[in-house]
Design an enzyme around this catalytic site. Structure first.
Site, PDB file in Angstrom:
ATOM      1  N   LYS A   1      -4.707   5.511  20.371  1.00  0.00           N
ATOM      2  CA  LYS A   1      -4.046   4.612  19.584  1.00  0.00           C
ATOM      3  C   LYS A   1      -4.699   3.845  18.451  1.00  0.00           C
ATOM      4  CE  LYS A   1       0.524   2.806  17.858  1.00  0.00           C
ATOM      5  NZ  LYS A   1      -0.266   3.674  16.552  1.00  0.00           N
TER       6      LYS A   1
ATOM      7  N   LYS B   1      -8.914   6.432  16.342  1.00  0.00           N
ATOM      8  CA  LYS B   1      -9.145   6.461  15.284  1.00  0.00           C
ATOM      9  C   LYS B   1      -9.620   7.633  14.190  1.00  0.00           C
ATOM     10  CE  LYS B   1      -8.772   2.815  11.617  1.00  0.00           C
ATOM     11  NZ  LYS B   1      -8.170   1.837  12.741  1.00  0.00           N
TER      12      LYS B   1
ATOM     13  N   GLY C   1      -1.789   3.405  10.290  1.00  0.00           N
ATOM     14  CA  GLY C   1      -1.818   3.301   8.852  1.00  0.00           C
ATOM     15  C   GLY C   1      -3.543   2.210   9.232  1.00  0.00           C
ATOM     16  N   ASP C   2      -3.805   2.050   8.075  1.00  0.00           N
ATOM     17  CA  ASP C   2      -5.530   1.709   7.695  1.00  0.00           C
ATOM     18  C   ASP C   2      -5.931   1.741   6.166  1.00  0.00           C
ATOM     19  OD1 ASP C   2      -7.941   0.470   9.453  1.00  0.00           O
ATOM     20  OD2 ASP C   2      -9.285   1.414   8.128  1.00  0.00           O
TER      21      ASP C   2
ATOM     22  N   ASN D   1      -2.805  -4.955   2.806  1.00  0.00           N
ATOM     23  CA  ASN D   1      -2.121  -5.034   2.942  1.00  0.00           C
ATOM     24  C   ASN D   1      -2.610  -6.087   4.594  1.00  0.00           C
ATOM     25  OD1 ASN D   1      -1.498  -4.694   6.683  1.00  0.00           O
ATOM     26  ND2 ASN D   1       0.313  -4.722   5.772  1.00  0.00           N
TER      27      ASN D   1
ATOM     28  N   THR E   1      -1.178  -7.989  11.479  1.00  0.00           N
ATOM     29  CA  THR E   1      -2.948  -8.356  10.990  1.00  0.00           C
ATOM     30  C   THR E   1      -3.188  -9.333  10.660  1.00  0.00           C
ATOM     31  OG1 THR E   1      -2.893  -5.557  10.803  1.00  0.00           O
ATOM     32  CG2 THR E   1      -5.154  -6.807  10.338  1.00  0.00           C
TER      33      THR E   1
ATOM     34  N   GLN F   1     -11.718  -0.175  19.137  1.00  0.00           N
ATOM     35  CA  GLN F   1     -10.095   0.163  19.378  1.00  0.00           C
ATOM     36  C   GLN F   1      -9.965   0.261  20.219  1.00  0.00           C
ATOM     37  OE1 GLN F   1      -8.010   0.811  15.849  1.00  0.00           O
ATOM     38  NE2 GLN F   1      -6.639  -0.052  17.593  1.00  0.00           N
TER      39      GLN F   1
HETATM   40  P1  NDP Z   1      -5.226  -1.718   2.242  1.00  0.00           P
HETATM   41  O1  NDP Z   1      -5.759  -0.122   2.122  1.00  0.00           O
HETATM   42  O2  NDP Z   1      -4.186  -2.391   2.028  1.00  0.00           O
HETATM   43  O3  NDP Z   1      -6.501  -2.732   1.196  1.00  0.00           O
HETATM   44  C1  NDP Z   1      -8.250  -2.180   1.860  1.00  0.00           C
HETATM   45  C2  NDP Z   1      -8.753  -3.349   1.078  1.00  0.00           C
HETATM   46  O4  NDP Z   1     -10.262  -3.498   0.992  1.00  0.00           O
HETATM   47  C3  NDP Z   1      -8.316  -3.493  -0.696  1.00  0.00           C
HETATM   48  O5  NDP Z   1      -8.115  -4.894  -1.521  1.00  0.00           O
HETATM   49  C4  NDP Z   1      -9.816  -2.513  -0.977  1.00  0.00           C
HETATM   50  O6  NDP Z   1     -10.105  -2.169  -2.340  1.00  0.00           O
HETATM   51  C5  NDP Z   1     -10.657  -3.107  -0.302  1.00  0.00           C
HETATM   52  N1  NDP Z   1     -11.872  -2.487  -0.034  1.00  0.00           N
HETATM   53  C6  NDP Z   1     -11.799  -1.017   0.852  1.00  0.00           C
HETATM   54  N2  NDP Z   1     -12.944  -0.553   0.747  1.00  0.00           N
HETATM   55  C7  NDP Z   1     -13.884  -1.532   0.353  1.00  0.00           C
HETATM   56  C8  NDP Z   1     -14.530  -1.316   0.564  1.00  0.00           C
HETATM   57  N3  NDP Z   1     -16.033  -0.357   0.330  1.00  0.00           N
HETATM   58  N4  NDP Z   1     -15.693  -2.587  -0.459  1.00  0.00           N
HETATM   59  C9  NDP Z   1     -14.996  -3.177  -1.008  1.00  0.00           C
HETATM   60  N5  NDP Z   1     -13.824  -3.858  -0.949  1.00  0.00           N
HETATM   61  C10 NDP Z   1     -13.416  -2.449  -0.091  1.00  0.00           C
HETATM   62  O7  NDP Z   1      -6.320  -1.515   3.363  1.00  0.00           O
HETATM   63  P2  NDP Z   1      -5.978  -2.853   5.403  1.00  0.00           P
HETATM   64  O8  NDP Z   1      -5.479  -3.784   4.176  1.00  0.00           O
HETATM   65  O9  NDP Z   1      -5.298  -2.227   6.144  1.00  0.00           O
HETATM   66  O10 NDP Z   1      -7.199  -2.735   5.701  1.00  0.00           O
HETATM   67  C11 NDP Z   1      -8.511  -3.943   5.770  1.00  0.00           C
HETATM   68  C12 NDP Z   1      -9.192  -4.119   6.995  1.00  0.00           C
HETATM   69  O11 NDP Z   1      -8.882  -4.365   8.253  1.00  0.00           O
HETATM   70  C13 NDP Z   1      -9.910  -2.971   7.413  1.00  0.00           C
HETATM   71  O12 NDP Z   1     -11.544  -2.986   7.794  1.00  0.00           O
HETATM   72  C14 NDP Z   1      -9.381  -2.037   8.975  1.00  0.00           C
HETATM   73  O13 NDP Z   1      -9.729  -1.126   9.552  1.00  0.00           O
HETATM   74  C15 NDP Z   1      -8.759  -3.461   8.785  1.00  0.00           C
HETATM   75  N6  NDP Z   1      -7.666  -3.164   9.692  1.00  0.00           N
HETATM   76  C16 NDP Z   1      -6.063  -3.190   8.648  1.00  0.00           C
HETATM   77  C17 NDP Z   1      -5.327  -2.997  10.223  1.00  0.00           C
HETATM   78  C18 NDP Z   1      -3.823  -2.781   9.546  1.00  0.00           C
HETATM   79  O14 NDP Z   1      -2.991  -2.460  10.163  1.00  0.00           O
HETATM   80  N7  NDP Z   1      -3.991  -2.898   8.932  1.00  0.00           N
HETATM   81  C19 NDP Z   1      -5.297  -3.839  11.699  1.00  0.00           C
HETATM   82  C20 NDP Z   1      -6.872  -3.782  11.536  1.00  0.00           C
HETATM   83  C21 NDP Z   1      -7.802  -4.213  11.342  1.00  0.00           C
HETATM   84  P3  NDP Z   1     -10.014  -1.595  -3.342  1.00  0.00           P
HETATM   85  O15 NDP Z   1      -8.443  -1.667  -3.761  1.00  0.00           O
HETATM   86  O16 NDP Z   1     -10.178  -2.033  -4.364  1.00  0.00           O
HETATM   87  O17 NDP Z   1     -10.179   0.012  -2.618  1.00  0.00           O
END
Ligand code: NDP
Length: 453
Positions: free
Chosen positions: A90, A126, A165-166, A240, A209, A111
């Site tokens: 997962k 993943k 998703g991620d 997200n 999250t 994970q």
């Molecule tokens: P989203 O794609 O919804 O949002 C990601 C955000 O982070 C965007 O604002 C994006 O900006 C920014 N971002 C991504 N990559 C970079 C980078 N290299 N440098 C600077 N900013 C960056 O993803 P999530 O919110 O789902 O995920 C965010 C984090 O949370 C990740 O680490 C993910 O692994 C972790 N996570 C997510 C979960 C979930 O349920 N969604 C669960 C557990 C952990 P831009 O739009 O400019 O790319």
């Protein structure tokens, strides 16, 4: 570092070259586990750590697809099936140009421990692709998702491997992926989580999250008999996790003053209230615009462009009480961590996976701040995915209140595990060791029970 861990790390680096994020994640966990391996020679004898760092299976595949102009593109797809000792694999799918095998291995490794901490029966995995969804039309996104699932479908299933998703994979992408899986398999099953509410999704999954990371921060503050009321919070990202972190901080009486994307960040001293958050959600989820536009709309905000050459991120250099890194890995280095501490931040709850590098973690631990590492603090997302799987199996949805209560209880229980384990191993208040050992024990015992497989 003990000789055993030094030797193990030398082997990890030799066997997995050019995977610095994976080395980093393994090192952090291995150092924590030294304590448990000393007390439990049976884990050393069964080579549990050596087995846990080796994925059970890595699937790599070509993703050819045709865009709306008829041009052919080729991306690379991955699924890392890391560990299935306590349940089906997962973990999320990430679509981002930076995606490679090493990054997905670090995420799959984290994970395993995170899923174990939730107490739900989920193994670790993943996956994703180096596909960049940014700025692409819905049609392009659909074509890519269909091409990606045309290979992935043969490796996953509701009792085998359940992706979610991620980064870059939200509700829209899960919809296209699910549609293609259903067509190819001719079956409607809970093979993905984060589904739409009218076709098997769970209430609160989108929020989970971010809400979970805030619940975890509230638990940590509870140790000091404090709450989030009146606390100033720094949040990075604007996707997200960041969005629902802001929503929950606001509900609990705190004030969020920053948000970012990969181009830069905004600082809004007046706070990102409900209306401003609604604007961010529309900007990011519907119009798919950039955070810069926030400062054009709200004059109380200052926008700062990201400087790739700077050795620190100014987002982490503002006066605040709490920080919720919610963008991506290694967004807080040693200098950023020092800036946070200097500015009065004493609670860090990681919404993102491994957002703090090893130097930064050391600064937080040396300063004895309340530091909740991602595998504990952001486990609410996968926990609620687990609850979505349960509802799919029962073919019966729960109410919003029911899911939110369960999420809240799970975050409290993860927090308690971290606290109890850290005390049991003589390092009270160290949530890194608490989370790593707390997650490890259940998986290690299951692996011993199941023999050498
Ligand atoms: P989203 O794609 O919804 O949002 C990601 C955000 O982070 C965007 O604002 C994006 O900006 C920014 N971002 C991504 N990559 C970079 C980078 N290299 N440098 C600077 N900013 C960056 O993803 P999530 O919110 O789902 O995920 C965010 C984090 O949370 C990740 O680490 C993910 O692994 C972790 N996570 C997510 C979960 C979930 O349920 N969604 C669960 C557990 C952990 P831009 O739009 O400019 O790319």
């Amino acid at each position: 570092m003990s000789q055993y861990i030094k030797d193990l790390m030398a082997e990890v680096k030799a066997k997995n070259p050019a995977e610095p994020e994976f080395h980093q994640a393994v090192q952090e966990v291995a150092e924590s586990l030294a304590l448990v391996l000393d007390r439990h020679p049976e884990y050393r004898a069964a080579k549990i750590l050596e087995r846990i760092i080796e994925p059970e299976r890595i699937i790599t595949f070509r993703v050819p697809w045709v865009d709306d102009q008829g041009e052919v593109h080729v991306n690379r797809g991955f699924r890392i099936e890391m560990n299935s000792a306590i349940g089906p694999y997962k973990g999320g799918l990430r679509f981002h140009p930076s995606v490679n095998q090493g990054i997905l291995k670090f995420l799959a490794f984290e994970q395993v421990f995170k899923n174990s901490l939730t107490t739900l029966p989920m193994g670790g995995g993943k996956g994703g692709s180096d596909f960049d969804p940014k700025g692409k039309s819905d049609l392009k996104i659909m074509r890519f998702c269909q091409a990606f699932m045309s290979e992935l479908f043969r490796h996953i299933g509701p009792d085998t491997d359940v992706p979610a998703g991620d980064i870059g994979v939200g509700g829209r992408e899960i919809g296209y992926l699910f549609g293609q899986y259903k067509k190819l398999r001719n079956e409607f099953t809970g093979v993905l989580t984060g589904k739409g509410l009218n076709w098997g999704g769970s209430l609160i999954r989108p929020e989970a999250t971010g809400y979970g990371a805030v619940y975890f921060a509230a638990e940590m503050l509870g140790i000091k008999k404090q709450t989030l009321e009146g606390k100033v919070c720094l949040v990075s990202g604007s996707g997200n996790v960041a969005q629902y972190t802001v929503e929950k901080v606001n509900q609990l009486g705190g004030k969020v003053v920053t948000l970012s994307d990969s181009n830069g960040y905004i600082y809004d001293e007046a706070g990102i209230d409900k209306d401003k958050l609604a604007y961010v959600m529309e900007l990011k989820n519907v119009r798919r615009g950039r955070m810069k536009e926030y400062a054009d709309k709200y004059k109380s905000a200052v926008y700062t462009e990201l400087n790739q050459n700077a050795d620190f991120n100014p987002l982490w250099n503002h006066k605040a009480h709490c920080a919720f890194p919610s963008a991506t890995q290694n967004e807080i280095n040693g200098k950023d961590a020092e800036n946070l501490v200097k500015n009065g931040v004493y609670v860090v709850s990681e919404g993102a996976n491994m957002p703090t590098n090893l130097d930064g973690v050391k600064v937080f631990l040396d300063n004895k701040i309340l530091y909740g590492p991602g595998k504990a603090a952001n486990a609410g997302g996968v926990a609620t995915s687990g609850l979505e799987m349960t509802q799919n199996s029962m073919r019966m949805p729960w109410t919003r209140e029911e899911v939110d209560n369960r999420l809240h209880m799970i975050m409290k229980s993860i927090h308690k595990t971290c606290v109890d384990v850290s005390e049991r191993f003589g390092v009270p208040g160290n949530y890194v060791i608490g989370a790593n050992i707390g997650g490890f024990l259940k998986v290690a015992d299951a692996m011993i029970d199941q023999g050498v497989v």
